[in-house]
Write an enzyme that holds these catalytic residues in place. Structure first.
Site, mmCIF file in Angstrom:
data_model
loop_
_atom_site.group_PDB
_atom_site.id
_atom_site.type_symbol
_atom_site.label_atom_id
_atom_site.label_comp_id
_atom_site.label_asym_id
_atom_site.label_seq_id
_atom_site.Cartn_x
_atom_site.Cartn_y
_atom_site.Cartn_z
ATOM 1 C CB CYS A 136 -1.038 0.094 1.085
ATOM 2 S SG CYS A 136 -1.744 1.383 1.558
ATOM 3 C CB CYS A 192 0.167 1.907 4.058
ATOM 4 S SG CYS A 192 -1.352 1.371 3.874
#
Length: 118
Positions: A40, A43
């Site tokens: 991600c 993230c």
């Protein structure tokens, strides 16, 4: 595994996660869980900000959960997007932030803990 003030605690097992959640409930501290994934991009962008918040808000417990590593925990909290930040107080979910919204995360930390340390 003891919850360390000022750090983000990576939970690699359900037992680690449960122990840290119990510590939050027992001490009355706010627990903020960062549900993340290695693949991600957002993230990875928010991770250093989350780590900085852990230093600024030592009165809270900061946990990191990889959704691919602890699928059962992500399912338990119905996490469907990454990053998702859950705010838990006294064992109950009190707020959710979906996405790397650092200003909203910060404002909710202030709201639930009182203030940041210097």
């Amino acid at each position: 595994m003891a919850a360390e003030e000022g750090t983000v605690i990576a939970c690699h097992t359900k037992e680690d996660f449960d122990a840290n959640m119990a510590k939050g409930k027992d001490t009355g501290k706010l627990v903020i869980i960062d549900f993340t994934a290695s693949w991600c991009g957002p993230c990875r962008v928010i991770a250093p900000v989350f780590a900085e918040y852990a230093k600024k808000f030592p009165g809270a417990i900061f946990l990191k959960v990889d959704v691919d590593e602890l699928k059962n925990v992500a399912e338990e909290y119905q996490v469907e997007a990454m990053p998702t930040f859950l705010f838990i107080k006294d064992g109950e979910k009190v707020h959710t932030v979906v996405g790397g919204k650092k200003d909203e995360i910060h404002s909710k930390l202030v709201f639930f803990t009182g203030s940041a340390s210097a």
